[in-house]
Design a protein around this motif. Structure first.
Motif, mmCIF file in Angstrom:
data_model
loop_
_atom_site.group_PDB
_atom_site.id
_atom_site.type_symbol
_atom_site.label_atom_id
_atom_site.label_comp_id
_atom_site.label_asym_id
_atom_site.label_seq_id
_atom_site.Cartn_x
_atom_site.Cartn_y
_atom_site.Cartn_z
ATOM 1 N N VAL A 113 0.851 -1.192 0.000
ATOM 2 C CA VAL A 113 0.000 0.000 0.000
ATOM 3 C C VAL A 113 0.886 1.240 0.000
ATOM 4 C CG1 VAL A 113 -1.747 1.302 1.291
ATOM 5 C CG2 VAL A 113 -1.858 -1.200 1.188
ATOM 6 N N SER A 114 0.575 2.195 -0.876
ATOM 7 C CA SER A 114 1.340 3.444 -0.945
ATOM 8 C C SER A 114 1.341 4.142 0.406
ATOM 9 C CB SER A 114 0.740 4.368 -2.004
ATOM 10 O OG SER A 114 1.256 5.674 -1.884
ATOM 11 N N LEU A 115 2.494 4.701 0.757
ATOM 12 C CA LEU A 115 2.584 5.391 2.047
ATOM 13 C C LEU A 115 1.621 6.569 2.113
ATOM 14 C CD1 LEU A 115 4.481 8.252 1.912
ATOM 15 C CD2 LEU A 115 6.196 6.550 1.368
ATOM 16 N N PHE A 116 1.281 7.182 0.962
ATOM 17 C CA PHE A 116 0.351 8.310 0.993
ATOM 18 C C PHE A 116 -1.063 7.852 1.312
ATOM 19 C CE2 PHE A 116 3.929 10.083 -1.278
ATOM 20 C CZ PHE A 116 4.015 11.345 -0.739
ATOM 21 N N VAL A 117 -1.463 6.685 0.815
ATOM 22 C CA VAL A 117 -2.748 6.113 1.212
ATOM 23 C C VAL A 117 -2.725 5.820 2.708
ATOM 24 C CG1 VAL A 117 -4.298 4.141 0.938
ATOM 25 C CG2 VAL A 117 -3.201 5.141 -1.070
ATOM 26 N N ALA A 118 -1.622 5.249 3.181
ATOM 27 C CA ALA A 118 -1.497 4.928 4.605
ATOM 28 C C ALA A 118 -1.604 6.187 5.467
ATOM 29 C CB ALA A 118 -0.176 4.208 4.864
ATOM 30 N N PHE A 119 -1.007 7.296 5.027
ATOM 31 C CA PHE A 119 -1.084 8.546 5.791
ATOM 32 C C PHE A 119 -2.530 8.908 6.097
ATOM 33 C CE2 PHE A 119 3.095 10.570 4.004
ATOM 34 C CZ PHE A 119 3.827 9.670 4.729
ATOM 35 N N PHE A 120 -3.366 8.898 5.062
ATOM 36 C CA PHE A 120 -4.737 9.381 5.207
ATOM 37 C C PHE A 120 -5.615 8.426 6.014
ATOM 38 C CE2 PHE A 120 -3.259 12.008 1.745
ATOM 39 C CZ PHE A 120 -3.929 13.216 1.944
ATOM 40 N N VAL A 121 -5.235 7.153 6.064
ATOM 41 C CA VAL A 121 -6.002 6.199 6.867
ATOM 42 C C VAL A 121 -5.492 6.159 8.306
ATOM 43 C CG1 VAL A 121 -6.631 3.768 7.119
ATOM 44 C CG2 VAL A 121 -6.572 4.801 4.847
ATOM 45 N N GLN A 214 -6.902 19.334 17.989
ATOM 46 C CA GLN A 214 -7.035 18.432 16.842
ATOM 47 C C GLN A 214 -6.297 18.947 15.618
ATOM 48 O OE1 GLN A 214 -8.904 15.440 16.477
ATOM 49 N NE2 GLN A 214 -8.085 15.275 14.429
ATOM 50 N N GLY A 215 -6.419 20.214 15.284
ATOM 51 C CA GLY A 215 -5.783 20.742 14.081
ATOM 52 C C GLY A 215 -6.669 20.607 12.861
ATOM 53 N N ALA A 216 -6.112 20.801 11.688
ATOM 54 C CA ALA A 216 -6.864 20.796 10.444
ATOM 55 C C ALA A 216 -7.395 19.401 10.132
ATOM 56 C CB ALA A 216 -5.980 21.281 9.299
ATOM 57 N N ALA A 217 -8.483 19.346 9.349
ATOM 58 C CA ALA A 217 -9.067 18.083 8.938
ATOM 59 C C ALA A 217 -8.154 17.371 7.941
ATOM 60 C CB ALA A 217 -10.440 18.320 8.305
ATOM 61 N N VAL A 218 -8.225 16.036 7.945
ATOM 62 C CA VAL A 218 -7.390 15.251 7.043
ATOM 63 C C VAL A 218 -7.675 15.603 5.595
ATOM 64 C CG1 VAL A 218 -6.955 12.912 6.228
ATOM 65 C CG2 VAL A 218 -7.102 13.356 8.672
ATOM 66 N N SER A 219 -8.950 15.852 5.276
ATOM 67 C CA SER A 219 -9.328 16.136 3.890
ATOM 68 C C SER A 219 -8.691 17.417 3.364
ATOM 69 C CB SER A 219 -10.849 16.230 3.769
ATOM 70 O OG SER A 219 -11.344 17.252 4.625
ATOM 71 N N ASP A 220 -8.348 18.343 4.264
ATOM 72 C CA ASP A 220 -7.736 19.605 3.821
ATOM 73 C C ASP A 220 -6.402 19.351 3.119
ATOM 74 O OD1 ASP A 220 -9.864 20.921 4.917
ATOM 75 O OD2 ASP A 220 -8.829 21.509 6.755
ATOM 76 N N LEU A 444 2.763 16.083 7.642
ATOM 77 C CA LEU A 444 2.485 17.149 8.606
ATOM 78 C C LEU A 444 1.098 17.745 8.365
ATOM 79 C CD1 LEU A 444 5.956 18.937 8.705
ATOM 80 C CD2 LEU A 444 4.944 17.537 10.503
ATOM 81 N N ALA A 445 0.741 17.921 7.092
ATOM 82 C CA ALA A 445 -0.571 18.482 6.777
ATOM 83 C C ALA A 445 -1.692 17.527 7.185
ATOM 84 C CB ALA A 445 -0.664 18.793 5.279
ATOM 85 N N VAL A 446 -1.516 16.238 6.935
ATOM 86 C CA VAL A 446 -2.530 15.243 7.286
ATOM 87 C C VAL A 446 -2.718 15.179 8.803
ATOM 88 C CG1 VAL A 446 -2.960 12.755 7.343
ATOM 89 C CG2 VAL A 446 -2.259 13.846 5.215
ATOM 90 N N CYS A 447 -1.618 15.309 9.549
ATOM 91 C CA CYS A 447 -1.686 15.223 11.010
ATOM 92 C C CYS A 447 -2.075 16.551 11.658
ATOM 93 C CB CYS A 447 -0.345 14.760 11.568
ATOM 94 S SG CYS A 447 0.094 13.068 11.125
ATOM 95 N N GLY A 448 -2.192 17.612 10.863
ATOM 96 C CA GLY A 448 -2.527 18.914 11.427
ATOM 97 C C GLY A 448 -1.420 19.473 12.291
ATOM 98 N N SER A 449 -0.168 19.200 11.894
ATOM 99 C CA SER A 449 0.976 19.657 12.665
ATOM 100 C C SER A 449 1.849 20.563 11.798
ATOM 101 C CB SER A 449 1.784 18.449 13.170
ATOM 102 O OG SER A 449 2.740 18.840 14.115
ATOM 103 N N THR A 450 2.957 21.039 12.368
ATOM 104 C CA THR A 450 3.867 21.928 11.648
ATOM 105 C C THR A 450 5.297 21.414 11.778
ATOM 106 O OG1 THR A 450 4.294 23.341 13.567
ATOM 107 C CG2 THR A 450 2.383 23.900 12.191
ATOM 108 N N HIS A 451 6.165 21.965 10.923
ATOM 109 C CA HIS A 451 7.589 21.617 11.031
ATOM 110 C C HIS A 451 8.133 21.957 12.414
ATOM 111 C CE1 HIS A 451 7.413 21.395 6.614
ATOM 112 N NE2 HIS A 451 8.557 20.732 6.672
#
Length: 483
Positions: A113-121, A214-220, A444-451
């Motif tokens: 499974v692509s790591l990008f798919v894994a990120f969002f799940v 929580q931070g930003a939504a995953v869909s963002d 970082l964007a998926v998790c709603g975090s920053t550098h």
């Protein structure tokens, strides 16, 4: 002036790519700038050197990009990835949240499974676990990265990740190159990363630090154009397609969810070690088949066959859980197009740079690095992966320019090409995780975090741990050989 032109072109590529410009435009433009400053023919380098190299990359690796993205999308829409994540959550519970996230990520990405798919799940699952255990949200990106973007991408033998496939045509190796060293490197990376994250968790609890907001939504993140531009140069899945197609409302049983991952591993192993070595493929040397050899294409054939077989099994056992099969398949194959073109453009840029007269200075410096060919190969892949922000792009550029030279050195010094393969892949998977890397930005964007909040922990688990493992592989490989 030629060497200065190379540096200027690289600087423009890195700076503008970091600002969100498309690499499809930047790579040929930067290549033309380098050629112009070197006094070389511009159009010839664009249409012959650049496009010829980019086309060869697509010819070699598009099947893996295509089937990998399709497999990842079907695993997601069938509910299989969520089922595996939920199983890990129930198995380990909030008290071992970090371990659950890491192992869930490792299982699905090692299974293809692509790591990008894994990120969002994994991100929603990690939010729930970390909130329940009052673990700081800032540790989420590092936990997900450790499981998805480190040892399962570059070290574990047999991984179907594109990075592990790239050295195969150059070195005539299989996905299972240097299995003992790969397992050792994986153990070091995983153990070191878990030690660091458990230490950070304990320190946070002592300081009274809780989960946070929580931070930003995953869909963002999926809809962010800058995230998309960076992501497609470092992965094999276009985040814009992540929410296209309908996801199953009913997750499959854990055995059914894991079955396609087992098929990927099993078929890959059979093809690599038993089926292909027994084939008489001497006909591949004919001009009609590209005057190639089984050693050059066998590794890609093994991974492609494994992914294709897993897709068939996945659809067969989850047909009722894929309500809009055609839409899911369309989204999966579409998700492969931009990444393969983006990485191919980086490869085309690298081929132009390697064709310039001034590059001979760079080649001589790299091959002359003290410590032997394994050290110089590790440095070359590290540097190019860090500059491009792409492990696959940097690795291909390095092997396109220097792969033949390293094979000659290996033959002269009796170095097993499998050892070269494993060093090259682990090397490309270290400094690629710099701040401008697409996977880092997306995560970082998926998790709603920053550098500022999370990048230090990503550096430790993704770069420091991988460098320690790389050093161990080089030392052991130099003294004991490949195993």
């Amino acid at each position: 002036m030629g060497l200065l032109g190379i540096l200027i072109a690289l600087g423009l590529l890195i700076w503008l790519a970091y600002r969100g410009w498309s690499v499809l435009l930047l790579a040929p433009a930067a290549a033309v700038v380098a050629a112009a400053l070197a006094g070389e023919p511009l159009l010839a380098h664009w249409t012959q050197t650049f496009m010829g190299s980019a086309a060869r990359f697509i010819m070699q690796f598009f099947p893996i990009f295509l089937l990998g993205a399709l497999f990842g999308k079907l695993m997601e829409d069938s509910g299989s990835v969520s089922a595996i994540a939920s199983f890990m959550t129930a198995r380990f519970g909030p008290q071992r949240s970090i371990l659950a996230v890491v192992l869930a990520g490792a299982l699905v990405t090692y299974g293809g499974v692509s790591l990008f798919v894994a990120f969002f799940v994994l991100a929603p699952m990690a939010h729930e676990l970390f909130r329940a255990a009052q673990i700081p949200k800032r540790l989420m990106p590092a936990a997900i990265a450790l499981g998805t973007s480190t040892f399962t991408m570059s070290a574990l033998p047999g991984t179907p990740a594109i990075q592990n496939a790239i050295p195969m045509p150059f070195f005539g190796t299989t996905p299972f190159a240097a299995p003992g060293l790969g397992i050792l490197a994986s153990t070091i990376i995983l153990g070191f990363g878990l030690w660091w994250l458990s230490r950070a968790e304990a320190k946070a609890h002592r300081n009274g630090e809780g989960y946070g907001t929580q931070g930003a939504a995953v869909s963002d993140a999926a809809n962010d154009p800058i995230v998309r531009e960076r992501a497609t140069t470092s992965g094999a899945f276009d985040p814009a397609e992540i929410f296209h197609g309908d996801q199953s409302k009913d997750a499959p049983p854990i055995g059914v969810a894991i079955l396609p991952l087992a098929v990927v591993f099993g078929v890959n192993l059979l093809m690599s070690l038993f089926v292909l070595p027994r084939l008489d493929a001497s006909w591949l040397a004919q001009e009609a088949w590209g005057s190639t050899s089984l050693a050059a294409v066998g590794g890609v054939w093994a991974v492609a066959t494994a992914l294709a077989a897993a897709i068939v099994v996945l659809i067969a056992v989850n047909y009722r859980r894929l309500p809009t099969l055609r839409a899911s398949m369309d989204a999966g194959v579409n998700a492969s197009a931009l990444p393969v073109l983006s990485v191919a453009s980086l490869v085309g840029f690298g081929s132009v740079i390697a064709a310039l007269p001034a590059f001979e200075l760079v080649r001589s410096w790299v091959l002359g690095i003290e410590g032997g060919p394994l050290v110089s190969l590790a440095v070359a892949t590290n540097v190019l992966a860090s500059l491009t922000g792409s492990a696959s792009g940097g690795l291909t550029i390095a092997l396109d320019a220097l792969g033949e030279a390293y094979m000659q050195i290996a033959a002269q010094q009796g170095i097993d090409p499998a050892l070269m393969h494993r060093v090259a892949v682990i090397g490309a998977g270290t400094l690629d995780s710099l701040p401008h890397n697409g996977a880092v930005v997306t995560l970082l964007a998926v998790c709603g975090s920053t550098h500022r909040e999370s990048y230090l922990d990503i550096v430790v688990v993704s770069i420091v741990g991988a460098l320690i493992a790389l050093a161990a592989v080089i030392v052991l490989g130099s003294t004991l050989g490949s195993f």
